[in-house]
Scaffold this active site. Sequence first.
Site, PDB file in Angstrom:
ATOM      1  N   ASP A  34      -4.525   5.917 -18.282  1.00  0.00           N
ATOM      2  CA  ASP A  34      -3.117   6.270 -17.968  1.00  0.00           C
ATOM      3  C   ASP A  34      -2.604   7.130 -19.154  1.00  0.00           C
ATOM      4  OD1 ASP A  34      -0.778   4.502 -16.357  1.00  0.00           O
ATOM      5  OD2 ASP A  34       0.057   5.309 -18.299  1.00  0.00           O
ATOM      6  N   GLY A  81      -2.791   4.083  -3.802  1.00  0.00           N
ATOM      7  CA  GLY A  81      -1.822   3.512  -3.451  1.00  0.00           C
ATOM      8  C   GLY A  81      -0.471   4.167  -3.684  1.00  0.00           C
ATOM      9  N   THR A  82      -0.547   5.270  -4.618  1.00  0.00           N
ATOM     10  CA  THR A  82       0.639   6.147  -5.116  1.00  0.00           C
ATOM     11  C   THR A  82       1.089   6.937  -3.555  1.00  0.00           C
ATOM     12  OG1 THR A  82      -0.363   6.716  -7.237  1.00  0.00           O
ATOM     13  CG2 THR A  82       1.266   8.300  -6.252  1.00  0.00           C
ATOM     14  N   THR A  83       2.409   6.859  -3.383  1.00  0.00           N
ATOM     15  CA  THR A  83       3.045   7.503  -2.370  1.00  0.00           C
ATOM     16  C   THR A  83       3.610   8.934  -2.578  1.00  0.00           C
ATOM     17  OG1 THR A  83       4.933   6.442  -2.529  1.00  0.00           O
ATOM     18  CG2 THR A  83       3.591   5.232  -1.100  1.00  0.00           C
ATOM     19  N   ASN A  92       1.520   1.096   2.219  1.00  0.00           N
ATOM     20  CA  ASN A  92       1.659  -0.443   1.693  1.00  0.00           C
ATOM     21  C   ASN A  92       0.511  -1.211   2.234  1.00  0.00           C
ATOM     22  OD1 ASN A  92       2.857  -3.012   1.722  1.00  0.00           O
ATOM     23  ND2 ASN A  92       4.760  -2.111   1.518  1.00  0.00           N
ATOM     24  N   PHE A  93      -0.124  -1.965   1.207  1.00  0.00           N
ATOM     25  CA  PHE A  93      -1.335  -2.691   1.315  1.00  0.00           C
ATOM     26  C   PHE A  93      -0.877  -4.115   2.082  1.00  0.00           C
ATOM     27  CE2 PHE A  93      -2.336   0.848  -1.680  1.00  0.00           C
ATOM     28  CZ  PHE A  93      -3.789   1.218  -1.042  1.00  0.00           C
ATOM     29  N   HIS A 146      14.730  -0.339  -2.602  1.00  0.00           N
ATOM     30  CA  HIS A 146      13.479  -0.651  -3.919  1.00  0.00           C
ATOM     31  C   HIS A 146      14.479  -0.720  -5.265  1.00  0.00           C
ATOM     32  CE1 HIS A 146      10.361   0.162  -0.720  1.00  0.00           C
ATOM     33  NE2 HIS A 146       9.695  -0.433  -1.799  1.00  0.00           N
ATOM     34  N   LYS A 197      11.566   3.156  -8.856  1.00  0.00           N
ATOM     35  CA  LYS A 197      10.772   3.824  -7.927  1.00  0.00           C
ATOM     36  C   LYS A 197      10.823   5.221  -7.931  1.00  0.00           C
ATOM     37  CE  LYS A 197       8.937   3.365  -3.319  1.00  0.00           C
ATOM     38  NZ  LYS A 197       7.762   3.682  -3.814  1.00  0.00           N
ATOM     39  N   THR A 236       6.468   3.498   2.812  1.00  0.00           N
ATOM     40  CA  THR A 236       6.532   2.274   3.810  1.00  0.00           C
ATOM     41  C   THR A 236       7.513   2.747   4.897  1.00  0.00           C
ATOM     42  OG1 THR A 236       5.494   0.822   2.455  1.00  0.00           O
ATOM     43  CG2 THR A 236       6.908  -0.118   4.380  1.00  0.00           C
TER      44      THR A 236
END
Length: 259
Positions: A31, A87-89, A114-115, A147, A151, A158
Amino acid sequence: MKIALVGYGKMGHMIETAAKSLGHEVVVTVDVAAKDASALVSAGDYAAVAEAVKKSGAEGVIEFSHPSAVIGNLNALIPLGIPVVVGTTGWAKNEAEISSLLEKTNGVAMRSSNFSIGVNTFYKIVEEAAKLLSEYSEYDVAVWEAHHNQKADSPSGTALEIARRVMKGNSSKTEMVFDAFHERPKANELHVSSTRIGSVPGTHTVFFDSPADSIELTHRARSREGFARGSVVALEKLVAKLASGELSRGKLYGMEDLF
Protein backbone atom coordinates in the site's frame (compact mmCIF):
# COMPACT_ATOMS: atom_id res chain seq x y z
CA MET A 1 -2.08 -20.62 -1.78
CA LYS A 2 0.37 -17.79 -1.14
CA ILE A 3 -1.48 -14.54 -1.87
CA ALA A 4 -0.22 -10.97 -2.32
CA LEU A 5 -2.61 -8.10 -1.61
CA VAL A 6 -2.02 -4.87 -3.52
CA GLY A 7 -4.11 -2.24 -1.78
CA TYR A 8 -4.43 -2.55 1.98
CA GLY A 9 -7.30 -0.26 2.88
CA LYS A 10 -10.61 -1.41 4.37
CA MET A 11 -11.21 -3.90 1.57
CA GLY A 12 -7.62 -5.15 1.69
CA HIS A 13 -7.96 -5.91 5.39
CA MET A 14 -11.27 -7.72 4.79
CA ILE A 15 -9.71 -9.75 1.97
CA GLU A 16 -6.82 -10.74 4.23
CA THR A 17 -9.27 -12.02 6.85
CA ALA A 18 -11.27 -13.89 4.21
CA ALA A 19 -8.14 -15.42 2.65
CA LYS A 20 -6.90 -16.70 6.00
CA SER A 21 -10.33 -18.11 6.89
CA LEU A 22 -10.23 -20.08 3.63
CA GLY A 23 -6.82 -21.55 4.49
CA HIS A 24 -4.55 -19.31 2.42
CA GLU A 25 -1.39 -17.45 3.43
CA VAL A 26 -1.13 -13.70 2.81
CA VAL A 27 2.59 -13.29 2.12
CA VAL A 28 2.68 -9.52 1.46
CA THR A 29 0.38 -6.52 1.75
CA VAL A 30 1.32 -3.53 -0.42
CA ASP A 31 0.00 0.00 0.00
CA VAL A 32 1.01 3.65 -0.37
CA ALA A 33 -0.55 4.87 2.89
CA ALA A 34 -1.51 2.03 5.26
CA LYS A 35 1.11 2.04 8.00
CA ASP A 36 0.39 -1.61 8.85
CA ALA A 37 1.12 -2.80 5.28
CA SER A 38 4.13 -5.11 5.15
CA ALA A 39 5.39 -3.24 2.05
CA LEU A 40 4.85 0.52 2.10
CA VAL A 41 5.67 2.05 -1.29
CA SER A 42 5.65 5.57 -2.69
CA ALA A 43 2.65 6.64 -4.76
CA GLY A 44 3.39 5.99 -8.42
CA ASP A 45 6.33 3.64 -7.75
CA TYR A 46 4.87 0.66 -9.57
CA ALA A 47 8.25 -1.02 -9.93
CA ALA A 48 8.38 -1.20 -6.11
CA VAL A 49 4.91 -2.79 -6.09
CA ALA A 50 6.05 -5.48 -8.52
CA GLU A 51 9.31 -6.06 -6.62
CA ALA A 52 7.49 -6.52 -3.31
CA VAL A 53 5.13 -9.07 -4.86
CA LYS A 54 7.94 -10.90 -6.66
CA LYS A 55 10.07 -11.19 -3.49
CA SER A 56 7.11 -12.51 -1.48
CA GLY A 57 6.85 -15.70 -3.54
CA ALA A 58 3.14 -15.09 -4.11
CA GLU A 59 1.24 -17.56 -6.29
CA GLY A 60 -1.67 -15.15 -6.87
CA VAL A 61 -2.42 -11.44 -6.49
CA ILE A 62 -5.59 -9.63 -5.47
CA GLU A 63 -5.53 -5.96 -6.48
CA PHE A 64 -7.93 -3.65 -4.63
CA SER A 65 -6.29 -0.23 -4.76
CA HIS A 66 -7.58 3.01 -6.31
CA PRO A 67 -8.76 3.98 -9.82
CA SER A 68 -5.78 6.32 -10.16
CA ALA A 69 -3.31 3.49 -9.46
CA VAL A 70 -4.86 0.37 -10.94
CA ILE A 71 -3.44 0.68 -14.49
CA GLY A 72 0.07 1.36 -13.18
CA ASN A 73 -0.24 -1.63 -10.85
CA LEU A 74 -1.46 -3.93 -13.62
CA ASN A 75 1.27 -2.85 -16.02
CA ALA A 76 3.80 -3.76 -13.33
CA LEU A 77 2.16 -6.96 -12.03
CA ILE A 78 1.02 -8.73 -15.20
CA PRO A 79 4.56 -9.31 -16.60
CA LEU A 80 5.36 -11.27 -13.41
CA GLY A 81 3.21 -14.09 -14.79
CA ILE A 82 1.24 -14.47 -11.56
CA PRO A 83 -2.58 -14.69 -11.85
CA VAL A 84 -4.12 -11.34 -10.86
CA VAL A 85 -7.67 -10.74 -9.63
CA VAL A 86 -8.69 -7.08 -9.94
CA GLY A 87 -11.42 -5.57 -7.78
CA THR A 88 -10.60 -1.91 -8.39
CA THR A 89 -13.17 -0.26 -10.67
CA GLY A 90 -13.08 2.84 -12.86
CA TRP A 91 -10.76 1.58 -15.64
CA ALA A 92 -13.17 0.17 -18.25
CA LYS A 93 -11.70 2.46 -20.93
CA ASN A 94 -8.30 0.78 -20.43
CA GLU A 95 -9.45 -2.82 -20.80
CA ALA A 96 -8.20 -3.11 -24.39
CA GLU A 97 -4.75 -1.89 -23.27
CA ILE A 98 -4.60 -4.45 -20.46
CA SER A 99 -5.88 -7.25 -22.72
CA SER A 100 -3.08 -6.44 -25.17
CA LEU A 101 -0.49 -6.55 -22.37
CA LEU A 102 -1.81 -9.91 -21.18
CA GLU A 103 -1.53 -11.34 -24.69
CA LYS A 104 2.02 -10.02 -25.14
CA THR A 105 3.30 -11.28 -21.78
CA ASN A 106 1.22 -14.48 -21.60
CA GLY A 107 -0.14 -13.18 -18.31
CA VAL A 108 -3.59 -13.80 -16.90
CA ALA A 109 -6.02 -11.57 -15.03
CA MET A 110 -9.63 -11.56 -13.97
CA ARG A 111 -11.63 -8.43 -13.25
CA SER A 112 -15.06 -7.80 -11.81
CA SER A 113 -16.91 -4.73 -10.62
CA ASN A 114 -18.51 -6.90 -7.95
CA PHE A 115 -17.58 -10.36 -6.64
CA SER A 116 -20.87 -10.91 -4.79
CA ILE A 117 -22.79 -14.02 -5.88
CA GLY A 118 -26.02 -12.13 -5.21
CA VAL A 119 -25.02 -9.25 -7.46
CA ASN A 120 -24.00 -11.57 -10.28
CA THR A 121 -27.40 -13.26 -10.01
CA PHE A 122 -29.00 -9.80 -10.00
CA TYR A 123 -27.30 -9.03 -13.34
CA LYS A 124 -29.10 -11.96 -14.94
CA ILE A 125 -32.46 -11.01 -13.40
CA VAL A 126 -32.14 -7.43 -14.65
CA GLU A 127 -31.18 -8.51 -18.16
CA GLU A 128 -34.16 -10.86 -18.38
CA ALA A 129 -36.57 -8.22 -17.00
CA ALA A 130 -35.27 -5.66 -19.51
CA LYS A 131 -35.77 -8.17 -22.32
CA LEU A 132 -39.33 -8.99 -21.25
CA LEU A 133 -40.41 -5.36 -20.85
CA SER A 134 -38.69 -4.16 -24.03
CA GLU A 135 -41.72 -5.51 -25.92
CA TYR A 136 -43.87 -2.82 -24.30
CA SER A 137 -42.93 0.73 -25.30
CA GLU A 138 -44.84 2.27 -22.37
CA TYR A 139 -42.19 1.01 -19.94
CA ASP A 140 -39.16 3.24 -19.45
CA VAL A 141 -36.11 2.17 -17.44
CA ALA A 142 -33.44 3.83 -15.29
CA VAL A 143 -30.62 2.75 -12.94
CA TRP A 144 -29.73 4.27 -9.56
CA GLU A 145 -27.00 3.38 -7.07
CA ALA A 146 -25.85 4.56 -3.64
CA HIS A 147 -22.49 4.02 -1.91
CA HIS A 148 -20.50 5.27 1.07
CA ASN A 149 -18.90 8.72 0.84
CA GLN A 150 -15.36 7.29 0.68
CA LYS A 151 -15.91 5.66 -2.71
CA ALA A 152 -13.62 7.24 -5.29
CA ASP A 153 -15.53 6.56 -8.53
CA SER A 154 -19.03 7.29 -9.76
CA PRO A 155 -21.10 5.62 -11.05
CA SER A 156 -20.05 2.35 -9.48
CA GLY A 157 -18.65 -0.41 -11.65
CA THR A 158 -21.62 -2.52 -10.59
CA ALA A 159 -24.06 0.15 -11.80
CA LEU A 160 -22.26 0.28 -15.15
CA GLU A 161 -22.53 -3.49 -15.53
CA ILE A 162 -26.23 -3.34 -14.59
CA ALA A 163 -26.71 -0.63 -17.23
CA ARG A 164 -24.93 -2.79 -19.81
CA ARG A 165 -27.26 -5.67 -18.94
CA VAL A 166 -30.31 -3.39 -19.34
CA MET A 167 -29.05 -2.29 -22.76
CA LYS A 168 -28.36 -5.91 -23.74
CA GLY A 169 -31.94 -6.82 -22.88
CA ASN A 170 -33.49 -3.66 -24.35
CA SER A 171 -31.91 -2.67 -27.65
CA SER A 172 -33.85 0.63 -27.75
CA LYS A 173 -31.52 1.98 -25.03
CA THR A 174 -28.23 2.81 -26.75
CA GLU A 175 -26.64 5.54 -24.64
CA MET A 176 -25.92 5.90 -20.92
CA VAL A 177 -26.30 9.35 -19.37
CA PHE A 178 -24.64 10.03 -16.01
CA ASP A 179 -25.14 13.79 -15.66
CA ALA A 180 -28.25 15.71 -14.66
CA PHE A 181 -30.74 16.34 -17.46
CA HIS A 182 -31.40 19.94 -18.51
CA GLU A 183 -33.88 18.93 -21.17
CA ARG A 184 -36.23 16.03 -21.77
CA PRO A 185 -34.27 12.76 -22.09
CA LYS A 186 -34.26 11.11 -25.50
CA ALA A 187 -35.95 7.73 -25.83
CA ASN A 188 -32.64 5.96 -26.43
CA GLU A 189 -30.96 7.40 -23.31
CA LEU A 190 -30.59 5.32 -20.15
CA HIS A 191 -30.18 7.46 -17.04
CA VAL A 192 -27.64 6.04 -14.55
CA SER A 193 -27.56 8.15 -11.39
CA SER A 194 -25.46 7.97 -8.22
CA THR A 195 -25.61 9.02 -4.58
CA ARG A 196 -22.67 9.13 -2.17
CA ILE A 197 -23.61 9.22 1.51
CA GLY A 198 -22.47 7.95 4.89
CA SER A 199 -21.42 4.31 5.15
CA VAL A 200 -23.71 2.61 2.62
CA PRO A 201 -21.89 -0.54 1.43
CA GLY A 202 -23.83 -0.60 -1.84
CA THR A 203 -27.44 -0.34 -3.07
CA HIS A 204 -28.46 -0.75 -6.72
CA THR A 205 -31.98 -0.31 -8.09
CA VAL A 206 -33.40 -0.69 -11.58
CA PHE A 207 -36.70 1.11 -12.19
CA PHE A 208 -39.19 0.04 -14.86
CA ASP A 209 -41.97 2.61 -15.03
CA SER A 210 -45.17 2.95 -17.06
CA PRO A 211 -48.30 5.12 -16.73
CA ALA A 212 -50.07 2.12 -15.17
CA ASP A 213 -47.49 0.80 -12.72
CA SER A 214 -43.87 0.65 -11.60
CA ILE A 215 -41.47 -2.25 -11.00
CA GLU A 216 -38.34 -1.84 -8.87
CA LEU A 217 -35.57 -4.43 -8.66
CA THR A 218 -33.09 -3.80 -5.85
CA HIS A 219 -29.93 -5.43 -4.59
CA ARG A 220 -28.81 -4.15 -1.19
CA ALA A 221 -25.48 -5.26 0.27
CA ARG A 222 -25.37 -5.59 4.07
CA SER A 223 -21.58 -5.35 4.21
CA ARG A 224 -18.52 -5.60 2.00
CA GLU A 225 -17.49 -8.95 3.47
CA GLY A 226 -19.21 -10.80 0.63
CA PHE A 227 -17.10 -8.88 -1.90
CA ALA A 228 -13.91 -9.74 0.01
CA ARG A 229 -14.65 -13.46 0.25
CA GLY A 230 -15.79 -13.52 -3.37
CA SER A 231 -12.48 -12.09 -4.58
CA VAL A 232 -10.55 -14.87 -2.83
CA VAL A 233 -12.87 -17.54 -4.26
CA ALA A 234 -12.40 -15.95 -7.70
CA LEU A 235 -8.62 -16.29 -7.37
CA GLU A 236 -9.03 -19.93 -6.29
CA LYS A 237 -11.19 -20.67 -9.33
CA LEU A 238 -8.91 -18.77 -11.72
CA VAL A 239 -5.86 -20.78 -10.59
CA ALA A 240 -7.79 -24.07 -10.66
CA LYS A 241 -9.21 -23.50 -14.15
CA LEU A 242 -5.77 -22.55 -15.48
CA ALA A 243 -4.34 -25.76 -14.02
CA SER A 244 -7.12 -27.89 -15.51
CA GLY A 245 -6.85 -26.26 -18.92
CA GLU A 246 -10.40 -24.86 -18.84
CA LEU A 247 -8.90 -21.38 -19.16
CA SER A 248 -5.75 -20.33 -20.99
CA ARG A 249 -3.17 -17.65 -20.30
CA GLY A 250 -2.90 -14.38 -22.20
CA LYS A 251 -6.47 -13.26 -21.53
CA LEU A 252 -8.60 -11.00 -19.33
CA TYR A 253 -11.48 -12.90 -17.73
CA GLY A 254 -14.67 -11.96 -15.88
CA MET A 255 -16.97 -13.54 -13.32
CA GLU A 256 -18.99 -15.21 -16.07
CA ASP A 257 -15.88 -17.20 -17.03
CA LEU A 258 -15.31 -18.52 -13.52
CA PHE A 259 -18.77 -19.09 -12.05
